[in-house]
Write an enzyme that holds these catalytic residues in place. Structure first.
Site, short mmCIF file in Angstrom:
data_model
loop_
_atom_site.label_atom_id
_atom_site.label_comp_id
_atom_site.label_asym_id
_atom_site.label_seq_id
_atom_site.Cartn_x
_atom_site.Cartn_y
_atom_site.Cartn_z
N LYS A 39 100.22 27.74 42.28
CA LYS A 39 99.47 28.84 41.67
C LYS A 39 100.03 29.14 40.27
O LYS A 39 101.14 28.69 39.94
CB LYS A 39 99.56 30.07 42.56
CG LYS A 39 100.97 30.64 42.71
CD LYS A 39 101.07 31.67 43.82
CE LYS A 39 102.48 32.20 43.94
NZ LYS A 39 102.66 32.97 45.19
N ARG A 137 101.09 43.50 52.17
CA ARG A 137 100.20 43.12 51.07
C ARG A 137 98.92 42.67 51.74
O ARG A 137 98.22 43.50 52.30
CB ARG A 137 100.89 42.02 50.24
CG ARG A 137 100.26 41.78 48.90
CD ARG A 137 101.09 40.84 48.02
NE ARG A 137 101.26 39.50 48.58
CZ ARG A 137 101.92 38.51 47.98
NH1 ARG A 137 102.51 38.72 46.82
NH2 ARG A 137 102.02 37.32 48.53
N HIS A 171 104.06 35.91 55.27
CA HIS A 171 104.86 35.82 54.05
C HIS A 171 106.06 36.76 54.15
O HIS A 171 105.90 37.91 54.54
CB HIS A 171 103.98 36.18 52.85
CG HIS A 171 104.55 35.78 51.52
ND1 HIS A 171 105.14 34.56 51.29
CD2 HIS A 171 104.62 36.44 50.34
CE1 HIS A 171 105.55 34.49 50.02
NE2 HIS A 171 105.26 35.63 49.43
N ARG A 231 106.43 26.18 52.59
CA ARG A 231 105.50 26.61 51.54
C ARG A 231 106.28 27.08 50.30
O ARG A 231 106.10 28.21 49.85
CB ARG A 231 104.67 27.75 52.12
CG ARG A 231 103.26 27.87 51.65
CD ARG A 231 102.52 28.93 52.45
NE ARG A 231 103.13 30.24 52.33
CZ ARG A 231 103.37 31.08 53.34
NH1 ARG A 231 103.04 30.78 54.57
NH2 ARG A 231 103.95 32.25 53.13
N TYR A 272 111.12 44.61 12.55
CA TYR A 272 110.46 45.88 12.86
C TYR A 272 111.45 46.90 13.41
O TYR A 272 112.33 46.54 14.21
CB TYR A 272 109.41 45.66 13.95
CG TYR A 272 108.18 44.89 13.50
CD1 TYR A 272 107.38 45.34 12.46
CD2 TYR A 272 107.83 43.71 14.16
CE1 TYR A 272 106.25 44.63 12.09
CE2 TYR A 272 106.70 43.00 13.79
CZ TYR A 272 105.91 43.47 12.75
OH TYR A 272 104.79 42.76 12.38
N CYS A 319 109.40 39.74 17.50
CA CYS A 319 108.04 39.96 17.01
C CYS A 319 107.05 39.16 17.86
O CYS A 319 107.44 38.46 18.79
CB CYS A 319 107.93 39.51 15.57
SG CYS A 319 109.22 40.15 14.49
N ASP A 321 105.22 36.52 16.98
CA ASP A 321 105.26 35.08 16.77
C ASP A 321 106.62 34.53 16.39
O ASP A 321 106.77 33.32 16.23
CB ASP A 321 104.28 34.71 15.63
CG ASP A 321 102.92 35.30 15.85
OD1 ASP A 321 102.38 35.09 16.95
OD2 ASP A 321 102.41 35.99 14.95
C1 LIG Z 1 103.83 32.52 45.87
C2 LIG Z 1 103.81 32.32 47.32
C3 LIG Z 1 104.68 31.40 47.91
C4 LIG Z 1 105.78 30.70 47.17
O1 LIG Z 1 106.81 31.61 46.88
P1 LIG Z 1 108.22 31.10 46.31
O2 LIG Z 1 109.07 32.31 46.35
O3 LIG Z 1 107.95 30.65 44.91
O4 LIG Z 1 108.66 30.01 47.18
C5 LIG Z 1 104.53 31.15 49.26
N1 LIG Z 1 103.58 31.79 49.99
C6 LIG Z 1 102.75 32.70 49.45
C7 LIG Z 1 101.76 33.39 50.33
C8 LIG Z 1 102.84 33.02 48.11
O5 LIG Z 1 102.02 33.92 47.58
#
Ligand SMILES: *Cc1c(COP(=O)(O)O)cnc(C)c1O
Length: 389
Positions: A39, A137, A171, A231, A272, A319, A321
């Protein structure tokens, strides 16, 4: 579009990525499948290039956060199974089915929507049921008094027409933290997850092909949570304490060059807000790296960037850039020389700590005007700049 590379660029070491993948493979063992999380443009590393390599290495699954990210992979020849972790609007169900993209199902309402759409277009949508075991979540709420409602909801979803429940997942919130309280929390999340899927499978009379929950923290430190598939995201890219422990390497090196060097008298205000005033004659370099490239403005005056001859303190406001670095004590550094922002010599973890954030945020922040240079077998194989030419 090919970049001129005379500004700021990110080198992506595909050999390091491949080594990380192979090491993680050995770590999890032959029985466990590997889902690579790609992602957010593979955490800024380039989702297409990373996925292409993972596909060559016979990774089992990929995950993205949205349909747009999934389609980017399909349009670029990635044929591996892809799971969308976030919500997808019901209008996209036909396209998901057409492109063999699997979708997370996070609640009863979404399950019904996806089922209706799949039936309407005469197809079957592959889904993975998301269980909320304490991340609070997305996912079917299953903790405490919600257990039976959660399990019933999941069973209903699994039986809906047009949906093929291939997987079930949860998760972790603190799997990467080492204190006892976090360990107890992870343990409780995992126990609840197992209890949920075992109860669902009894009630439903079928089993899921893929049970998965191990993010990077759990992949590294919680082998019992690997189940059918891990994962990880961050581990693959080689960042964080767990990555170091497993001997994984950072994949991105962010570099820039010195555009200008000027010598200021004592008492000269820099940038700045006049945050920095030279305390003596000062040799200052200007780097074409600012917050529009992904630098954090909150780091102004608080970090150093690595030259070939040592670290140069950053001075004054960062800044959009550009930023300034003090080269007074580095007289050998001159216009055109490379400066490493983070990577092989300057750990991204250190810059992240200074910024009060985590490596994820720094690599994701590398913006689209920063070209990615892909290195394989010690040479450049591709250069990509994501501007609209
Ligand atoms: C982003 C994500 C992961 C990976 O998380 P890491 O901490 O980068 O390993 C795994 N499962 C879900 C549902 C996520 O959103």
């Amino acid at each position: 579009m090919e970049s001129t590379l005379r500004r700021t660029w990110a080198e992506i070491d595909l050999d390091a990525l491949a080594r990380n993948y192979e090491k993680l493979r050995r770590h999890i063992g032959a029985q466990v499948k590997f889902l690579g999380v790609v992602k957010a443009d593979a955490y800024g590393h380039g989702a297409v290039q990373v996925s292409r390599l993972l596909q060559q290495l016979q990774c089992d699954y990929l995950a993205v956060s949205s349909m747009d990210e999934a389609m980017e992979l399909r349009q670029n020849g990635i044929t591996l199974p892809v799971l969308i972790l976030g919500h997808t609007p019901r209008e996209q169900v036909a396209l998901m089915i057409k492109h063999h993209i699997a979708q997370a199902v996070t609640c009863r309402a979404k399950a019904l929507e996806y089922s209706e759409e799949a039936v309407r277009c005469g197809g079957e949508l592959t889904v993975h049921i998301k269980v909320d075991t304490g991340m609070s979540r997305l996912g079917y709420l299953c903790a405490g008094r919600h257990f039976q409602t959660g399990v019933d909801g999941i069973c209903d979803a699994c039986r809906l027409p047009g949906l093929k429940a291939e997987g079930i997942f949860t998760h972790f919130a603190v799997a990467d933290e080492e204190d006892d309280e976090s360990a107890a929390y992870t343990r409780a999340q995992f126990d609840l997850f197992r209890c949920v899927y075992e109860t669902v499978e009894q009630q439903w009379g079928q089993t899921f092909a893929l049970h998965h929950c191990a993010n990077s923290g759990a992949t590294a430190d919680w082998p019992e949570t690997h189940l059918d598939m891990v994962r990880p995201g961050l581990l693959l890219y080689g960042y964080g304490t767990q990555a170091k422990k497993l001997g994984l390497e950072g994949v991105m090196t962010l570099k820039t060059t010195v555009s200008t060097v000027k010598v200021y008298d004592e008492g000269t205000d820099v940038s700045y807000g006049r945050l920095y005033t030279t305390p003596k004659t000062t040799r200052m370099g200007v780097l074409p790296y600012g917050y529009a490239d992904g630098f954090m403005r909150s780091l102004s005056g608080k970090c150093s960037l690595m030259t070939d001859f040592g670290a140069a303190p950053q001075r004054g406001r960062i800044c959009m850039d550009m930023c300034m670095v003090d080269l007074t004590d580095l007289p050998q550094v001159d216009v055109g020389d490379e400066v490493e922002i983070f990577g092989k010599r300057a750990a991204v973890e250190e810059l992240a700590t200074l910024a009060g954030t985590i490596p994820y945020e720094l690599t994701c922040a590398v913006s689209k005007r920063v070209p990615r240079v892909y290195l394989q077998n010690g040479r450049e194989i591709e250069r990509e700049l994501l501007l609209r030419f």
